[in-house]
Design a protein around this motif. Structure first.
Motif, PDB file in Angstrom:
ATOM      1  N   GLU A  94      -7.037  -1.351  -4.656  1.00 30.53           N
ATOM      2  CA  GLU A  94      -6.281  -0.945  -3.472  1.00 30.53           C
ATOM      3  C   GLU A  94      -5.616   0.384  -3.828  1.00 30.53           C
ATOM      4  N   ILE A  95      -5.501   1.246  -2.846  1.00 28.59           N
ATOM      5  CA  ILE A  95      -4.807   2.508  -3.117  1.00 28.59           C
ATOM      6  C   ILE A  95      -3.330   2.339  -2.756  1.00 28.59           C
ATOM      7  N   LYS A  96      -2.491   2.593  -3.735  1.00 24.98           N
ATOM      8  CA  LYS A  96      -1.044   2.544  -3.464  1.00 24.98           C
ATOM      9  C   LYS A  96      -0.480   3.966  -3.451  1.00 24.98           C
ATOM     10  N   THR A  97       0.288   4.263  -2.415  1.00 25.96           N
ATOM     11  CA  THR A  97       0.906   5.582  -2.288  1.00 25.96           C
ATOM     12  C   THR A  97       2.408   5.454  -2.475  1.00 25.96           C
TER      13      THR A  97
ATOM     14  N   GLY B 192       0.784  -1.232   0.000  1.00 21.83           N
ATOM     15  CA  GLY B 192       0.000   0.000   0.000  1.00 21.83           C
ATOM     16  C   GLY B 192       0.816   1.282   0.000  1.00 21.83           C
TER      17      GLY B 192
ATOM     18  N   ARG C 289     -11.472  -9.127   1.164  1.00 18.56           N
ATOM     19  CA  ARG C 289     -12.427  -8.042   1.032  1.00 18.56           C
ATOM     20  C   ARG C 289     -13.754  -8.680   0.611  1.00 18.56           C
TER      21      ARG C 289
ATOM     22  N   GLU D 283      -4.879   0.353  -7.664  1.00 13.96           N
ATOM     23  CA  GLU D 283      -4.355  -0.839  -8.326  1.00 13.96           C
ATOM     24  C   GLU D 283      -5.314  -1.989  -8.038  1.00 13.96           C
ATOM     25  N   PRO D 284      -5.420  -2.952  -8.960  1.00 15.27           N
ATOM     26  CA  PRO D 284      -6.387  -4.034  -8.754  1.00 15.27           C
ATOM     27  C   PRO D 284      -6.064  -4.887  -7.527  1.00 15.27           C
ATOM     28  N   THR D 285      -7.128  -5.350  -6.860  1.00 13.77           N
ATOM     29  CA  THR D 285      -6.979  -6.158  -5.654  1.00 13.77           C
ATOM     30  C   THR D 285      -6.376  -7.525  -5.954  1.00 13.77           C
ATOM     31  N   GLY D 286      -6.731  -8.139  -7.091  1.00 12.83           N
ATOM     32  CA  GLY D 286      -6.153  -9.449  -7.415  1.00 12.83           C
ATOM     33  C   GLY D 286      -7.166 -10.395  -8.010  1.00 12.83           C
TER      34      GLY D 286
ATOM     35  N   ARG E 139      -7.999   2.896   3.985  1.00 14.46           N
ATOM     36  CA  ARG E 139      -6.847   3.793   4.023  1.00 14.46           C
ATOM     37  C   ARG E 139      -7.037   4.835   5.108  1.00 14.46           C
TER      38      ARG E 139
ATOM     39  N   SER F  10      -0.982   8.864  -5.030  1.00 12.16           N
ATOM     40  CA  SER F  10      -1.748   7.663  -4.716  1.00 12.16           C
ATOM     41  C   SER F  10      -2.552   7.261  -5.934  1.00 12.16           C
TER      42      SER F  10
END
Lengths: 493, 294
Positions: B276-279, A454, B251, B144-147, A480, B141
């Motif tokens: 998902e949020i990626k920072t 993350g 989730r 991105e896909p969760t999977g 988040r 941020s």
């Protein structure tokens, strides 16, 4: 032809035999810690229904600092009732602008009392005063200040949606960043119009009780924030209370899973910020001295009691020995000791229990076949301390590589190719954070895209900001905290 | 003499292939008169586990495609579906759905593909942020896909719900396993054939037929599944899914009272529920008063 040998750092750096730092302790004269703290419910400090209290220990002196109310389901029920009443009658009806003004007041008052908060945080939790003074407490104020401004602008945050508060939020926070975690939880919840029952961690509740004083002094309507102290019993009572609409938890993955199961049959909303085992990747073209500073900051910041700690180090094979040499040199200069001393780099381990857990992993790592190396520093006889530790020649299957230790312990592996390190870095159930050091921009973006985490720090590590969303992938949790994205955890659409 | 019609065998869609269930089990789908229309595969735990392997294998490739490319592929599905419209209408009629409803469902479904095709390269812009941090860092941020996602289609929206669930997941770069309506399973399998001929790589979409109550426990307890989308499931099953799902912090998404045909799912938020949020942080050399800090 003779083989050319590049010798590096042939002489070991030895600071301690030449000179040492004079003690530079932060004064505690002005600090007022009451012998006993009660729950903060409905704007008042109230005795626990059980009549029982527990001691909070200074991990440096091992002496009790104060005692705190032992919360149970009856206390939690009182707090939830107060929160519900405040939600329906006051807080959900108040305009966002007015809510925001209360949050601004809190931010300002924390700034005014920041020194006191920093010193108590270091006394109660063991973190170096440099960190509590320069990182934790300023971030606490900044967090309230940031979210204060959102309170009357929420309709602009989520396009095409009208938003409303969720209701009563139960928030359970850990002991590693006691006041900062309280701020991360409270500020967005209150800005969005929710009321709160907060439970600080058992070993680090003092600054939360000081925050209760600030909340009272700010004139926040009674019941908007309620703080119940105690152990897992109080936490479970919050999670299981039928009138709580949302649970926000920061802590271990094991407890997170228990909470996820406990809320399964209910309509409670849930966000979880859980454990991590971050990969910290050093490529051969990285600025190595800066990278070493990053590694140090990644794993020894806050004694390694950081869910996003860079606890798995991956060094490209061609620079492995050089980096390890530099890292050992740097580790030998770390000052481990009194958290209140301004020279201290690594403070006290938060509790005897946690020190026991770390020591267990130190033994385990050796048993698993990794090569242990510890900083040559002296550590105080009294108190809970641990030497900064490396495990060299660790491998993917080692438990010290797979499990979260939550201490100043770094497992080191080497790698050759980018593909290999991505595979290894992602080969964990966690996905909270990662770090990468390289001089090559295109490689940074390749890595930051492929690392399933993350938060990714590139050519830096362990940076935090109220505007920057934080949270995990996979078993590191969901939701988040921070930034615009942090609002959605506290709003209904 | 009247020509003898060639009847279709309805099979599963896993990893780009159309296998029968490994279990050899089936259930007979009957029309209102009680006559058998088709023998439908009763997918097993093993079929599901194979589908997860396929979906996980396809994830890296699918998620790294550009939004523009995914967008064109989703649009291609709409094109292929338009061409096979009559087949889908006929199958819905065969399963006892009225003519007007059948036509509407198919047309709505096609239009929903076009809708989600458009989001593939846009939701990132709506939901990303450059964060104004205090220190001298560039901080952003992105979603991105969760999977790997597992979804159970609505029983009474056998086509549109399947399309919406698949589209929201794959528009965002996830791979998916979807369990078709057990009441009306046929057009979900035909949809699989359409997807298979639309440049969607094998494993990105996998379609199973079978019993939700039998498979849900497997869906929820599988350790390589990242998210469950269970729009209309009964409360006790939802609870079970959440309990088992906690084993790997899945989730779990539930959408109550969704009217699929009305277009309730036509928003970017179902896409974002599977992101998902990626920072990412990077230092900036000497800007701002706070200076560059490594």
């Amino acid at each position: 032809m003779s083989k050319r040998v590049n010798k590096i750092n042939v002489t070991e750096l030895d600071f301690s035999s030449v000179w040492s730092y004079a003690a530079s302790p932060e004064s505690t004269d002005h600090i007022k810690i009451a012998p006993r703290y009660e729950h903060f419910i409905n704007g008042e400090f109230v005795r626990p229904t059980s009549g029982k209290y527990f001691k909070t220990i200074n991990p440096t002196s091992e002496a009790a600092l104060s005692e705190l109310a032992q919360g149970n389901d009856k206390d939690v029920d009182k707090a939830v009732k107060a929160a519900r009443k405040a939600y329906t009658e006051v807080w959900s009806k108040m305009s966002g602008a007015e809510r925001g003004k209360y949050l601004y007041r809190i931010a300002r008052m924390i700034q005014e009392r920041s020194r006191e908060f920093a010193v108590i945080e270091s006394m109660d939790g063991g973190k170096p005063i440099r960190e509590s003074r320069d990182i934790d407490i300023p971030l606490v104020a900044a967090h309230f200040f940031y979210y204060a401004g959102w309170a009357d602008k929420l309709e602009f945050a989520f396009p095409g949606k009208s938003v409303a508060p969720i209701g009563v939020c139960g928030q359970i926070i850990p002991w590693n960043f006691p006041l900062l975690m309280a701020a991360w939880k409270l500020a967005p919840a209150l800005a969005c119009g929710n009321t709160v029952v907060l439970k600080p961690a058992e070993t680090t509740s003092l600054t939360a009780m000081k925050l209760a004083e600030v909340i009272r002094d700010c004139g926040l309507p009674p019941g908007v924030v309620n703080i119940v102290t105690g152990d897992g019993v109080a936490g479970a009572a919050i999670v299981n209370h039928p009138d709580v609409d949302k649970i926000a938890f920061t802590g271990s993955t094991d407890v997170g899973k228990i909470i996820q199961r406990a809320t399964a049959g209910t309509d409670k909303r849930l966000t979880l910020e859980l454990g991590g085992k971050a990969a910290h990747i050093i490529f051969d073209d990285a600025p190595l001295d800066q990278a070493v500073e990053g590694i140090i900051n990644g794993i020894f910041f806050n004694q390694g009691h950081v869910c996003c700690a860079g606890s798995r180090l991956f060094i490209q094979e061609s620079v492995h020995d050089k980096v390890i040499r530099k890292l050992k040199d740097r580790m030998n200069t770390l000052v481990v000791g009194d958290p209140l001393d301004k020279n201290t780099d690594v403070g006290a381990i938060n509790s005897a229990e946690q020190l026991g857990k770390i020591n267990h992993y130190l033994k385990l790592g050796v048993k698993e076949g990794a090569e242990i190396w510890q900083s040559s520093c002296a550590i105080p006889r009294k108190g809970y301390f641990c030497k900064p530790t490396l495990f060299l020649k660790a491998s993917q299957s080692h438990r010290i590589v797979q499990e979260e230790i939550f201490g100043p312990v770094l497992a080191v592996q080497s790698f050759r190719t980018i593909e290999e390190v991505i595979e290894k870095a992602n080969n964990t159930p966690f996905g909270l954070s990662a770090g990468v050091w390289t001089d090559k921009g295109s490689r940074i973006f390749n890595l930051t895209t492929k690392l399933r985490a993350g938060v990714v720090w590139a050519n830096t590590y362990n940076k935090f900001d109220p505007t920057s969303p934080f949270g995990g992938y996979k078993e590191s949790g969901f939701g988040r905290e921070g930034g615009l994205h942090g609002l959605s955890a506290y709003l209904k659409f | 003499m009247e020509r003898i019609e060639v009847l279709k065998t309805y099979k599963l869609y896993i990893g780009g292939q159309f296998p029968r269930t490994e279990s050899g089990r089936y259930y007979a789908l009957t029309n209102k008169q009680g006559a058998t229309i088709a023998n439908v595969c009763l997918a097993s735990r093993k079929d599901f586990r194979n589908a997860v392997v396929a979906a996980r294998g396809a994830f890296a490739g699918w998620s790294s495609r550009s939004g523009y490319n995914r967008s064109q592929i989703l649009y291609r599905i709409a094109e292929m579906m338009e061409g096979r419209k009559q087949q889908l209408v006929d199958e819905l009629l065969l399963q006892g759905i009225s003519k007007s409803s059948a036509t509407k469902q198919v047309e709505t479904g096609i239009d929903h593909w076009v809708y989600f095709a458009g989001w593939c390269d846009k939701y990132q812009q709506v939901f990303s942020a450059v964060n104004p941090v205090q220190s001298s860092h560039f901080n952003f941020s992105v979603p991105e896909p969760t999977g790997v996602v597992v979804a159970i289609a609505s029983q009474d929206s056998p086509l549109v719900s399947v399309i919406d669930l698949i589209a929201a997941a794959i528009a965002g770069g996830n791979t998916i396993i979807v369990l078709a309506s057990s009441k009306y399973p046929l057009c979900a399998i035909t949809l699989g054939e359409i997807i298979a001929t639309s440049d969607v790589s094998g494993g990105v979409v996998n379609i199973l037929t079978g019993k939700p109550e039998e498979l849900l426990g497997q869906f929820a307890s599988h350790m390589d599944v990242n998210a469950l989308v269970l729009p209309e499931i009964a409360n006790d099953l939802l609870t079970k899914a959440k309990l088992e799902g906690a084993n790997n912090v899945k989730r779990v998404h539930h959408y109550k009272n969704t009217n699929w045909e009305r277009g309730d799912f036509l928003q970017p938020y179902p896409i974002m529920d599977l992101q998902e949020i990626k920072t990412t942080w990077h230092p900036i050399e000497q800007i701002g008063s706070s200076g560059s800090k490594y």
